[in-house]
Scaffold this active site. Sequence first.
Site, short mmCIF file in Angstrom:
data_model
loop_
_atom_site.label_atom_id
_atom_site.label_comp_id
_atom_site.label_asym_id
_atom_site.label_seq_id
_atom_site.Cartn_x
_atom_site.Cartn_y
_atom_site.Cartn_z
N TYR A 96 0.85 -1.20 0.00
CA TYR A 96 0.00 0.00 0.00
C TYR A 96 0.88 1.25 0.00
CZ TYR A 96 -3.82 3.17 1.34
OH TYR A 96 -4.73 4.19 1.38
N LYS A 120 0.93 4.12 -2.93
CA LYS A 120 0.51 5.51 -2.70
C LYS A 120 1.67 6.49 -2.94
CE LYS A 120 -3.74 4.57 -2.01
NZ LYS A 120 -4.75 4.98 -3.00
N ILE A 159 -9.50 7.65 7.61
CA ILE A 159 -10.90 8.05 7.43
C ILE A 159 -11.75 6.82 7.73
CG2 ILE A 159 -12.58 9.02 5.81
CD1 ILE A 159 -10.09 10.83 6.33
N THR A 189 -14.03 4.41 6.97
CA THR A 189 -14.72 3.88 5.79
C THR A 189 -14.70 2.36 5.89
OG1 THR A 189 -12.69 3.59 4.52
CG2 THR A 189 -13.76 5.77 4.37
P1 NAD Z 1 -13.42 1.65 0.62
O1 NAD Z 1 -12.87 0.27 0.64
O2 NAD Z 1 -14.28 2.09 1.74
O3 NAD Z 1 -14.13 1.92 -0.76
C1 NAD Z 1 -13.43 1.64 -1.96
C2 NAD Z 1 -14.39 1.38 -3.10
O4 NAD Z 1 -13.59 0.98 -4.22
C3 NAD Z 1 -15.37 0.24 -2.83
O5 NAD Z 1 -16.66 0.64 -3.22
C4 NAD Z 1 -14.85 -0.92 -3.67
O6 NAD Z 1 -15.88 -1.76 -4.17
C5 NAD Z 1 -14.16 -0.17 -4.80
N1 NAD Z 1 -13.12 -0.98 -5.44
C6 NAD Z 1 -12.26 -1.85 -4.88
N2 NAD Z 1 -11.49 -2.42 -5.82
C7 NAD Z 1 -11.87 -1.88 -7.01
C8 NAD Z 1 -11.44 -2.06 -8.34
N3 NAD Z 1 -10.48 -2.94 -8.66
N4 NAD Z 1 -12.03 -1.32 -9.32
C9 NAD Z 1 -13.02 -0.45 -9.01
N5 NAD Z 1 -13.48 -0.26 -7.76
C10 NAD Z 1 -12.90 -0.96 -6.77
O7 NAD Z 1 -12.11 2.62 0.54
P2 NAD Z 1 -11.93 4.13 1.05
O8 NAD Z 1 -11.41 4.09 2.43
O9 NAD Z 1 -13.11 4.94 0.72
O10 NAD Z 1 -10.69 4.56 0.14
C11 NAD Z 1 -10.84 5.23 -1.10
C12 NAD Z 1 -9.48 5.70 -1.56
O11 NAD Z 1 -8.90 6.57 -0.59
C13 NAD Z 1 -8.46 4.56 -1.75
O12 NAD Z 1 -7.64 4.84 -2.85
C14 NAD Z 1 -7.68 4.59 -0.48
O13 NAD Z 1 -6.41 4.03 -0.62
C15 NAD Z 1 -7.63 6.08 -0.20
N6 NAD Z 1 -7.37 6.40 1.18
C16 NAD Z 1 -8.20 5.97 2.17
C17 NAD Z 1 -7.90 6.27 3.49
C18 NAD Z 1 -8.77 5.83 4.62
O14 NAD Z 1 -8.32 5.96 5.78
N7 NAD Z 1 -9.96 5.32 4.42
C19 NAD Z 1 -6.77 7.02 3.80
C20 NAD Z 1 -5.95 7.44 2.76
C21 NAD Z 1 -6.26 7.13 1.45
#
Ligand code: NAD
Length: 255
Positions: free
Chosen positions: A155, A159, A188, A190
């Site tokens: 990861y 990133k 976050i 989620t």
């Molecule tokens: P999440 O898992 O809650 O939601 C991700 C969504 O992406 C889901 O609906 C899933 O079905 C979809 N998904 C997964 N694989 C996929 C694929 N191959 N093609 C299309 N869709 C796909 O994730 P989140 O926490 O909302 O994260 C969203 C983005 O933000 C990600 O890139 C994550 O790395 C980044 N991020 C999240 C956090 C956090 O703390 N939640 C922090 C930093 C960055």
Amino acid sequence: KRLDGKTCIVTGGGNGIGKATCLRLASEGAYVAVTDIDDGDAKSVCEEITAQGGTAESWPLDVADADAVHQVFDAVAKRFGQIDVVVNNAGISGVNTPTHEISEEEWRKVIDINVNGVFFSTKAAIPHLKKAGGGSIVNLSSIYGLVGAPDLPPYHASKGAVRLMSKTDALLYAKEGIRVNSVHPGFIWTPLVEGLAKSSDEGVEAFRKALDDLHPIGHVGAPEDIAAGIAYLASDDAKFVTGSELVIDGGYTAR
Ligand code: NAD
């Protein structure tokens, strides 16, 4: 409104940050193409947007499938006339084991979605954004694209890559009015982070408390906190902003 008449594509728009972003972009007047590997989740986000008086349509899309990405981008452009904004949000946390215990397959899976997915989607988007006379690409990196932590090795790699892919593309396409920026959320709450909490040894509540304490502001963030930043970068309020890193992390990286 700020995004009136703009067409925005969001990948991974069915849950978490992607879902909050779709709702926010629609509330600011955008036509939203909600794409997700889980079609049911994408559909229900569209229903929510429509119920609130917005315009949205869903497409099933796995961002790791280059052909599918191209097909969906072409279909969205056909449906809404053009593409103005792309939010490369789909991502997975991947395995949480030490580097020497990770299989090649586990490593590649994270890179396929988090890195190659952004490449495929950017590649598919550029001709459409050029045709529209410019646009905005917003790539989801992370605090884990800025600083290290002793967990989630693939990861972090993914990133970090997204952070610099954003800068290269910002420079390559600046003259054509295409802005490219990365967003760096702290933790976050989620489904992604809940999944990490559920698989932790200490239990969900203790895990969340420990995460809260990592953020000087005293708690983890909400998906809406990130959606607000993405909407800004998507809009003309950010017309002089490209190649930048928008850190929304409750102070996590300030120390
Ligand atoms: P999440 O898992 O809650 O939601 C991700 C969504 O992406 C889901 O609906 C899933 O079905 C979809 N998904 C997964 N694989 C996929 C694929 N191959 N093609 C299309 N869709 C796909 O994730 P989140 O926490 O909302 O994260 C969203 C983005 O933000 C990600 O890139 C994550 O790395 C980044 N991020 C999240 C956090 C956090 O703390 N939640 C922090 C930093 C960055």
